[in-house]
Write an enzyme that holds these catalytic residues in place. Structure first.
Site, mmCIF file in Angstrom:
data_model
loop_
_atom_site.group_PDB
_atom_site.id
_atom_site.type_symbol
_atom_site.label_atom_id
_atom_site.label_comp_id
_atom_site.label_asym_id
_atom_site.label_seq_id
_atom_site.Cartn_x
_atom_site.Cartn_y
_atom_site.Cartn_z
ATOM 1 N N ASP A 135 0.852 -1.195 0.000
ATOM 2 C CA ASP A 135 0.000 0.000 0.000
ATOM 3 C C ASP A 135 0.887 1.244 0.000
ATOM 4 O O ASP A 135 2.051 1.185 0.409
ATOM 5 C CB ASP A 135 -0.873 0.042 1.265
ATOM 6 N N ARG A 185 -1.108 -0.673 -8.758
ATOM 7 C CA ARG A 185 -2.457 -0.196 -8.413
ATOM 8 C C ARG A 185 -2.455 1.330 -8.522
ATOM 9 O O ARG A 185 -1.606 1.990 -7.934
ATOM 10 C CB ARG A 185 -2.812 -0.604 -6.991
HETATM 11 C C1 LIG Z 1 -8.591 -1.300 -3.754
HETATM 12 C C2 LIG Z 1 -8.183 0.048 -3.251
HETATM 13 C C3 LIG Z 1 -6.947 0.202 -2.661
HETATM 14 C C4 LIG Z 1 -6.538 1.459 -2.210
HETATM 15 N N1 LIG Z 1 -5.270 1.616 -1.731
HETATM 16 C C5 LIG Z 1 -4.841 2.865 -1.393
HETATM 17 C C6 LIG Z 1 -3.500 3.100 -1.017
HETATM 18 O O1 LIG Z 1 -2.661 2.198 -0.949
HETATM 19 N N2 LIG Z 1 -3.136 4.383 -0.707
HETATM 20 C C7 LIG Z 1 -4.030 5.421 -0.763
HETATM 21 O O2 LIG Z 1 -3.643 6.571 -0.503
HETATM 22 N N3 LIG Z 1 -5.311 5.211 -1.104
HETATM 23 C C8 LIG Z 1 -5.743 3.964 -1.420
HETATM 24 N N4 LIG Z 1 -7.051 3.787 -1.794
HETATM 25 C C9 LIG Z 1 -8.049 4.875 -1.573
HETATM 26 C C10 LIG Z 1 -8.132 5.819 -2.756
HETATM 27 O O3 LIG Z 1 -6.958 6.597 -2.814
HETATM 28 C C11 LIG Z 1 -9.341 6.759 -2.615
HETATM 29 O O4 LIG Z 1 -9.235 7.503 -1.436
HETATM 30 C C12 LIG Z 1 -10.676 6.048 -2.606
HETATM 31 O O5 LIG Z 1 -10.688 4.956 -3.479
HETATM 32 C C13 LIG Z 1 -11.799 7.002 -3.038
HETATM 33 O O6 LIG Z 1 -11.554 7.466 -4.342
HETATM 34 P P1 LIG Z 1 -12.438 7.008 -5.628
HETATM 35 O O7 LIG Z 1 -11.466 6.798 -6.743
HETATM 36 O O8 LIG Z 1 -13.267 5.851 -5.293
HETATM 37 O O9 LIG Z 1 -13.252 8.283 -6.027
HETATM 38 P P2 LIG Z 1 -14.290 9.250 -5.183
HETATM 39 O O10 LIG Z 1 -14.450 10.408 -6.074
HETATM 40 O O11 LIG Z 1 -13.787 9.421 -3.822
HETATM 41 O O12 LIG Z 1 -15.564 8.348 -5.173
HETATM 42 C C14 LIG Z 1 -16.370 8.082 -6.313
HETATM 43 C C15 LIG Z 1 -17.697 7.541 -5.829
HETATM 44 O O13 LIG Z 1 -17.505 6.274 -5.193
HETATM 45 C C16 LIG Z 1 -18.276 6.173 -4.018
HETATM 46 N N5 LIG Z 1 -17.377 6.106 -2.855
HETATM 47 C C17 LIG Z 1 -16.056 6.397 -2.811
HETATM 48 N N6 LIG Z 1 -15.525 6.188 -1.593
HETATM 49 C C18 LIG Z 1 -16.545 5.773 -0.841
HETATM 50 C C19 LIG Z 1 -16.647 5.372 0.521
HETATM 51 N N7 LIG Z 1 -15.618 5.391 1.351
HETATM 52 N N8 LIG Z 1 -17.870 4.983 0.969
HETATM 53 C C20 LIG Z 1 -18.938 4.949 0.155
HETATM 54 N N9 LIG Z 1 -18.900 5.320 -1.146
HETATM 55 C C21 LIG Z 1 -17.730 5.714 -1.634
HETATM 56 C C22 LIG Z 1 -19.162 7.395 -3.983
HETATM 57 O O14 LIG Z 1 -20.353 7.095 -4.664
HETATM 58 C C23 LIG Z 1 -18.368 8.403 -4.761
HETATM 59 O O15 LIG Z 1 -19.170 9.394 -5.332
HETATM 60 C C24 LIG Z 1 -7.441 2.560 -2.294
HETATM 61 C C25 LIG Z 1 -8.683 2.387 -2.910
HETATM 62 C C26 LIG Z 1 -9.070 1.163 -3.382
HETATM 63 C C27 LIG Z 1 -10.382 1.038 -4.068
#
Ligand SMILES: Cc1cc2nc3c(=O)[nH]c(=O)nc-3n(C[C@H](O)[C@H](O)[C@H](O)COP(=O)(O)OP(=O)(O)OC[C@H]3O[C@@H](n4cnc5c(N)ncnc54)[C@H](O)[C@@H]3O)c2cc1C
Length: 309
Positions: A135, A185
Site C-alpha cells: 500500500d 495499483r
Molecule cells: C482497492 C483500493 C486500494 C486502495 N489503496 C490505497 C492506497 O494504498 N493508498 C491510498 O492513498 N489510497 C488507497 N485507496 C483509496 C483511494 O486513494 C481513494 O481515497 C478512494 O478509493 C476514493 O476514491 P475514488 O477513486 O473511489 O473516487 P471518489 O471520487 O472518492 O468516489 C467516487 C464515488 O464512489 C463512491 N465512494 C467512494 N468512496 C466511498 C466510501 N468510502 N464509501 C462509500 N462510497 C464511496 C461514492 O459514490 C463516490 O461518489 C485505495 C482504494 C481502493 C479502491
C-alpha cells in the site's frame, strides 16, 4: 473542509480512543471491514471467491512506533497466508501491506526493519502461491516505499505497488513502473497532502488519474485500477479497447462494502474485480479515511454511535 478535518483526525490518538470505545460503532465497522479475526478474514475471502471476485486482504494497522508491534503485524500476515493456503484460497487472494505497520517509521533503521518484515511476508506469500502489494501512505514515505519495492522485486518480481494520482510526481512514477510484469495499483490517494506535492481540487485529481491511467494502459505492466468513480471506470473500459488489452491483462479493484452494485456489474461483465478486504482490530485510521471520502458515511457513524442505527 470536512475531508481535511477528518484526515487530521485519522491520526489523532485522543479521538481514536474516544471513537473506538464508543457503543454502537461496531455496526459501521462491519460495513467496511470483514471482522476482527483470522476466521472472519478467511470466511469473507471464501464467500467473495465463490462469487467470482478476487481478494486482497489487509491486516488493519499503521504508523507503529513499536518494534514488537511491527513484528506482530508481520506474524499476523504469515498466519493469515498459512490459513489461506490451508483453505485452498490463495489462487484468488493476495495480501496488501502498509510498510508503516511493519516498522517503516521506527526511529533509526525503521525502513530496513520494514523491508525485512515485508520480505518475510513476500516469502510466505510466495510459498503459499500468491503475492503481496505494498500500500502507499503519505507522501513523506513514497520514495522509501518505492525503494523497498525495488529491493523486494529483485527476489519477488510480482510484488505490487500503489501510485496515487493526486501527487504531482505520479505521472513520472507511472512511466518508470509501466514495464512488463509490473503490477501497479492506481488510486486517487487518501491522505491529507499539501499543495506543494498534491493536486487539491477533485477535478484536478480526476484529470491526473486519467493521465496516469493512459500511461499504465499503454505500457506493458499489469494495471490495477482502484476506484469507485463510475467515470474513471468508463475511461478504463475505453482505454482497454484503444490499447487492445484483453480481460485479465489488467484488473479493477474496489474496497469491501463500497459500491457493491458496481463490483457485481464488472464481475458479471467478465472483468477481474478484486475486493480490498480489511480485517483486524486496528480499524480506526482506515474507517476515518473512508468517512473523509464520503460524508454520508460520517452520518452512518454518528447515527450508530447515538444508537440510532
Ligand atoms: C482497492 C483500493 C486500494 C486502495 N489503496 C490505497 C492506497 O494504498 N493508498 C491510498 O492513498 N489510497 C488507497 N485507496 C483509496 C483511494 O486513494 C481513494 O481515497 C478512494 O478509493 C476514493 O476514491 P475514488 O477513486 O473511489 O473516487 P471518489 O471520487 O472518492 O468516489 C467516487 C464515488 O464512489 C463512491 N465512494 C467512494 N468512496 C466511498 C466510501 N468510502 N464509501 C462509500 N462510497 C464511496 C461514492 O459514490 C463516490 O461518489 C485505495 C482504494 C481502493 C479502491
Amino acid at each position: 473542509m470536512i475531508r481535511r478535518l477528518l484526515l487530521s483526525l485519522s491520526r489523532s490518538n485522543g479521538v481514536k480512543t474516544l471513537v473506538t470505545t464508543a457503543p454502537g460503532v461496531g455496526g459501521v465497522v462491519s460495513r467496511f471491514a470483514a471482522g476482527e479475526t483470522d476466521e472472519d478474514a478467511v470466511r469473507a475471502t471464501r464467500e467473495l471467491l465463490a462469487d467470482g471476485f478476487k481478494v486482497t486482504l489487509d491486516h488493519l494497522g499503521e504508523d507503529t512506533l513499536d518494534r514488537r508491534q511491527a513484528e506482530q503485524t508481520r506474524d499476523a500476515y504469515l498466519t493469515i497466508l498459512g490459513r489461506l493456503a490451508d483453505a485452498g484460497l490463495t489462487s484468488g487472494a493476495e495480501v496488501s501491506v502498509k510498510l508503516s505497520a511493519v516498522g517503516q517509521a521506527l526511529p533509526g533503521d525503521g525502513p530496513k526493519i520494514a523491508t525485512d518484515n515485508a520480505r518475510a511476508i513476500c516469502e510466505a506469500a510466495h510459498a503459499a502461491g500468491t503475492a503481496v502489494t505494498l500500500d502507499m501512505e503519505d507522501h513523506t514515505t513514497t520514495d522509501l516505499t518505492l525503494e523497498t519495492l525495488r529491493e523486494l522485486r529483485a527476489d519477488f518480481p510480482d510484488t505490487g505497488a500503489v501510485l496515487q494520482a493526486y501527487l504531482h510526481r505520479t505521472e513520472a512514477d507511472c512511466h518508470d513502473l509501466a514495464h512488463a510484469g509490473s503490477r501497479i495499483r492506481l488510486c486517487k490517494g487518501a491522505y491529507k497532502e499539501p499543495e506543494s506535492v498534491a493536486f487539491q481540487a477533485r477535478s484536478d485529481v480526476d484529470r491526473a488519474f486519467v493521465r496516469c491511467l493512459k500511461i499504465l494502459m499503454a505500457g506493458e505492466g499489469y494495471p490495477m485500477v482502484a476506484t469507485h468513480d463510475s467515470r474513471l471506470v468508463a475511461v478504463t473500459e475505453a482505454l482497454t479497447v484503444r490499447h487492445q488489452r484483453s480481460k485479465g491483462s489488467y484488473e479493477f479493484q474496489m474496497l469491501y462494502g463500497v459500491r457493491r452494485d458496481e463490483q457485481r456489474r464488472l464481475n458479471a461483465a467478465g472483468e477481474t474485480m478484486r475486493i480490498y478486504v480489511p480485517y483486524g482490530s486496528e480499524w480506526y485510521g482506515y474507517l476515518v479515511r473512508r468517512m473523509a471520502e464520503r460524508p454520508a458515511n460520517l452520518m452512518l457513524g454518528a447515527r450508530a454511535m447515538l444508537g440510532r442505527d
